[in-house]
Structures are given as C-alpha cells and as structure tokens.
Design an enzyme around this catalytic site. Structure first.
Site, mmCIF file in Angstrom:
data_model
loop_
_atom_site.group_PDB
_atom_site.id
_atom_site.type_symbol
_atom_site.label_atom_id
_atom_site.label_comp_id
_atom_site.label_asym_id
_atom_site.label_seq_id
_atom_site.Cartn_x
_atom_site.Cartn_y
_atom_site.Cartn_z
ATOM 1 N N ALA A 15 14.119 67.901 20.179
ATOM 2 C CA ALA A 15 13.982 67.768 21.643
ATOM 3 C C ALA A 15 12.692 68.390 22.176
ATOM 4 O O ALA A 15 12.519 68.542 23.372
ATOM 5 C CB ALA A 15 15.206 68.383 22.333
ATOM 6 N N VAL A 65 16.392 70.840 10.869
ATOM 7 C CA VAL A 65 17.693 70.203 10.590
ATOM 8 C C VAL A 65 17.905 69.915 9.106
ATOM 9 O O VAL A 65 19.030 69.681 8.682
ATOM 10 C CB VAL A 65 17.890 68.900 11.413
ATOM 11 C CG1 VAL A 65 17.938 69.189 12.897
ATOM 12 C CG2 VAL A 65 16.822 67.858 11.078
ATOM 13 N N ASN A 91 18.978 63.770 16.837
ATOM 14 C CA ASN A 91 17.855 62.881 17.144
ATOM 15 C C ASN A 91 16.622 63.140 16.290
ATOM 16 O O ASN A 91 15.781 62.259 16.137
ATOM 17 C CB ASN A 91 17.522 63.048 18.640
ATOM 18 C CG ASN A 91 16.175 62.459 19.000
ATOM 19 O OD1 ASN A 91 16.054 61.244 19.188
ATOM 20 N ND2 ASN A 91 15.144 63.293 19.078
ATOM 21 N N TYR A 157 11.972 55.421 5.324
ATOM 22 C CA TYR A 157 12.454 55.607 6.694
ATOM 23 C C TYR A 157 13.618 54.642 6.987
ATOM 24 O O TYR A 157 14.673 55.051 7.493
ATOM 25 C CB TYR A 157 11.289 55.363 7.665
ATOM 26 C CG TYR A 157 11.658 55.426 9.126
ATOM 27 C CD1 TYR A 157 11.855 56.651 9.755
ATOM 28 C CD2 TYR A 157 11.818 54.265 9.890
ATOM 29 C CE1 TYR A 157 12.186 56.716 11.105
ATOM 30 C CE2 TYR A 157 12.155 54.322 11.230
ATOM 31 C CZ TYR A 157 12.333 55.545 11.841
ATOM 32 O OH TYR A 157 12.668 55.608 13.170
ATOM 33 N N ILE A 190 9.554 52.285 21.307
ATOM 34 C CA ILE A 190 9.657 53.116 22.509
ATOM 35 C C ILE A 190 8.310 53.792 22.764
ATOM 36 O O ILE A 190 7.653 54.265 21.832
ATOM 37 C CB ILE A 190 10.765 54.185 22.332
ATOM 38 C CG1 ILE A 190 12.104 53.523 21.967
ATOM 39 C CG2 ILE A 190 10.903 55.035 23.587
ATOM 40 C CD1 ILE A 190 12.676 52.547 22.969
HETATM 41 P P1 NAD Z 1 8.486 62.471 17.924
HETATM 42 O O1 NAD Z 1 7.691 62.654 16.676
HETATM 43 O O2 NAD Z 1 7.783 62.225 19.213
HETATM 44 O O3 NAD Z 1 9.466 63.709 18.125
HETATM 45 C C1 NAD Z 1 10.273 64.169 17.058
HETATM 46 C C2 NAD Z 1 10.591 65.632 17.263
HETATM 47 O O4 NAD Z 1 11.393 66.023 16.139
HETATM 48 C C3 NAD Z 1 9.355 66.541 17.277
HETATM 49 O O5 NAD Z 1 9.410 67.428 18.370
HETATM 50 C C4 NAD Z 1 9.425 67.281 15.945
HETATM 51 O O6 NAD Z 1 8.914 68.610 15.998
HETATM 52 C C5 NAD Z 1 10.916 67.275 15.676
HETATM 53 N N1 NAD Z 1 11.224 67.422 14.252
HETATM 54 C C6 NAD Z 1 10.580 66.880 13.193
HETATM 55 N N2 NAD Z 1 11.122 67.300 12.059
HETATM 56 C C7 NAD Z 1 12.144 68.128 12.386
HETATM 57 C C8 NAD Z 1 13.070 68.895 11.640
HETATM 58 N N3 NAD Z 1 13.052 68.902 10.300
HETATM 59 N N4 NAD Z 1 13.989 69.622 12.310
HETATM 60 C C9 NAD Z 1 14.009 69.636 13.655
HETATM 61 N N5 NAD Z 1 13.141 68.962 14.420
HETATM 62 C C10 NAD Z 1 12.214 68.213 13.781
HETATM 63 O O7 NAD Z 1 9.493 61.263 17.590
HETATM 64 P P2 NAD Z 1 10.229 60.232 18.571
HETATM 65 O O8 NAD Z 1 9.402 58.994 18.603
HETATM 66 O O9 NAD Z 1 10.645 60.872 19.814
HETATM 67 O O10 NAD Z 1 11.510 59.893 17.682
HETATM 68 C C11 NAD Z 1 12.741 60.561 17.864
HETATM 69 C C12 NAD Z 1 13.798 59.857 17.045
HETATM 70 O O11 NAD Z 1 13.856 58.486 17.442
HETATM 71 C C13 NAD Z 1 13.526 59.854 15.557
HETATM 72 O O12 NAD Z 1 14.738 60.010 14.855
HETATM 73 C C14 NAD Z 1 12.938 58.472 15.311
HETATM 74 O O13 NAD Z 1 13.134 58.043 13.994
HETATM 75 C C15 NAD Z 1 13.724 57.658 16.317
HETATM 76 N N6 NAD Z 1 13.087 56.401 16.713
HETATM 77 C C16 NAD Z 1 11.916 56.398 17.415
HETATM 78 C C17 NAD Z 1 11.363 55.186 17.825
HETATM 79 C C18 NAD Z 1 10.093 55.116 18.633
HETATM 80 O O14 NAD Z 1 9.633 54.008 18.941
HETATM 81 N N7 NAD Z 1 9.490 56.228 19.029
HETATM 82 C C19 NAD Z 1 11.982 53.980 17.465
HETATM 83 C C20 NAD Z 1 13.164 54.035 16.739
HETATM 84 C C21 NAD Z 1 13.729 55.249 16.378
#
Ligand code: NAD
Length: 257
Positions: A15, A65, A91, A157, A190
């Site tokens: 988050a 996590v 998430n 992934y 997104i």
């Molecule tokens: P992001 O990289 O902007 O944010 C991810 C956050 O997770 C970061 O703050 C990071 O520090 C944290 N993180 C990374 N590894 C971690 C760990 N081991 N433990 C705890 N925190 C950790 O990513 P996002 O784009 O916001 O994606 C969030 C989720 O949504 C992810 O699971 C991603 O796979 C999924 N997702 C994103 C998209 C997209 O278009 N952005 C599409 C489909 C799914």
C-alpha cells in the site's frame, strides 16, 4: 446510508504506492481503519500522511509478505492497533520482465515468493482470527495476465497470478462455514506511477487494445474491492471480478475496428 466498511479494521499490503495506496485511501475515506503495509516503510508512511490529510485513520507498517514472520507480525500489529482484522487486501506484487530463456531460477523463485507464497502467508496469518470472530473478507489482487491472457516476459508473473486463484478456491471452501469470504480482482492495464516511464507511443498502443479506449485508474480496482468487502457481497466467495475495460473480450483485433 451506513458506509460499507465503516470502522472495519483493514490490512492492505503493497500500500506504499500504486493500486495498493489507492485501495488504502478509498477504504479509509469510507471509514475503515487501515493498516498500510509495505516493504518500503517510508512509502507506507507517505500513504498514511495522505489518508490523515483526508481525515481518515491509518497506521504504517513495514512487512515483506514473502517472509512468514513479517506477515504474522503485520497481522499482530493490526490486532494491537484495531483489536481485530475484518478485511485483508493481499495486494503486494512484483512484475519483473524476463523471457523464459533469460529467466534465472532466482527470478522465478522471487516472483513466486512475493506474489504467490506471500498470499499464502498473509491469508494463513489472518484466517484463524477471522474464523474465531466468525467473519472476515479476504481480497486478492490477481491480474488478467496469467488467469486469462499471456504476455511475453511474464511467464513467472502469469503463473503466480493464476496460481493465487487456485489457492483462493480451496481457501474459500475451507472458510465458507465461518462467514469468511475470499475473492480476487483481476485488473487489466491500470494507470499507476510505473507507467510514467513507458512513453506516449506505448500508452497509445495499449489504449488502442482496450475496447473502452482508456486505461483503468487505481480507483476502478479499489471500488471493485470495496464492493467485495461489503455486507452486500456476503454471499460471494471464491470468485473473480475482472476490471479491464473489456480488454479480454475481443476474439481478434477485428473486433476493435
Ligand atoms: P507498484 O509497483 O506500483 O506497487 C507495489 C507495491 O508493493 C510497492 O509499494 C512495493 O514496495 C510493494 N512491494 C513489493 N514487494 C513487496 C513485498 N515483498 N512485500 C510487501 N510489499 C511489497 O504496483 P501496482 O501496479 O500498484 O500493482 C499492485 C498489484 O496489482 C500487484 O499485485 C500487481 O501484480 C497487480 N496488478 C497491477 C496492474 C497494473 O496495471 N498496474 C495490473 C494487474 C495487476
């Protein structure tokens, strides 16, 4: 109308930015008390500051996590601040790109550890307490990539995001009698901070592949989560909700003409 997550104790992982930050902000704006968890404590604190500016309640927490002890400590922290955990949003996720030929075993393991084992650890850490209180909502951020589509460079992934749905279905059965539901949101493309670097041409081509013609906002994912966390969704468990502007619908590029 009574707010859907008013006073509900909510843990959101990953988050510190992106979709997770927005989920935390949207839930807090609806009255939830949020534990903002991230690997990056400074980022988690920045999210808390934004929530507090908006008049919401949140606490920052550092947790990786992929480490069981961190996941357990994170849930413990939420319990000690809020007295219970009503909602878990698992998430946190990483999405490094590597073709199969170039992918090392270590890269494969890292993606599985964070995205898939991380979900197991977070759910395992909280589900016993939800069973004890005979209520709970668990939400997973999966993806269209893996469960529905593929993309070169994301074999690890995609496997992790599809794997979490297999986990979810069995978990939903294990907790169904305890009024604990577990569901997943599958986002398409997104618009997050990470996209700033991809350039206008890449964005234009991405938008052209989406029937609705634009990328989703993090709020679109958060609002789907909010519904699944609500009392109104009490009879929904083990299900997926695709939030992709129709991206997975066309059977060929002709359908987009
Ligand atoms: P992001 O990289 O902007 O944010 C991810 C956050 O997770 C970061 O703050 C990071 O520090 C944290 N993180 C990374 N590894 C971690 C760990 N081991 N433990 C705890 N925190 C950790 O990513 P996002 O784009 O916001 O994606 C969030 C989720 O949504 C992810 O699971 C991603 O796979 C999924 N997702 C994103 C998209 C997209 O278009 N952005 C599409 C489909 C799914």
């Amino acid at each position: 109308m009574v707010s859907r997550v008013q006073d509900r104790s909510t843990v959101v992982t990953g988050a510190g930015k992106g979709i997770g930050r927005t989920i935390a902000r949207v839930f807090a704006a609806e009255g939830a008390r949020v534990l903002v968890s991230d690997l990056d404590l400074a980022a988690a604190r920045a999210t808390v500051a934004l929530i507090e500016e908006d008049g919401g309640q949140a606490v920052a927490c550092q947790a990786d996590v992929s480490k069981r002890a961190d996941a357990e400590a994170m849930i413990g922290e939420a319990m000690s601040h809020f007295g219970s955990v009503d909602i878990l949003v698992a998430n946190a996720g990483i999405f490094p790109s590597a073709t199969i030929e170039n992918m090392s075993e270590a890269e494969w393991d890292r993606v599985m550890s964070v995205n898939l084992k991380g979900v197991f650890f977070c759910v395992k850490s909280v589900a016993w307490a939800m069973r004890r209180q005979q209520s709970g909502r668990i939400l997973l951020t999966s993806s269209i990539t893996g469960p529905m589509t593929g993309f070169p460079g994301w074999a690890h992934y995609g496997a992790s995001k599809a794997g979490m749905l297999g986990f979810m279905r069995s978990a939903a059965l294990e907790y169904a009698r305890d009024n604990v539901t577990i569901n997943a949101v599958l986002p398409g493309n997104i618009r997050t901070e990470g996209l700033k670097d991809v350039g206008p041409e890449y964005l234009r081509r991405m938008e052209a592949s989406i029937p609705m013609g634009y990328l989703g906002e993090p709020e679109d994912v958060a609002w789907a989560m909010l519904f699944l966390a609500s009392e109104e969704a009490r009879y929904i468990t083990g299900q997926t909700l695709v939030v992709d502007g129709g991206q997975t619908l066309p059977e060929s590029a002709l359908a987009l003409d």
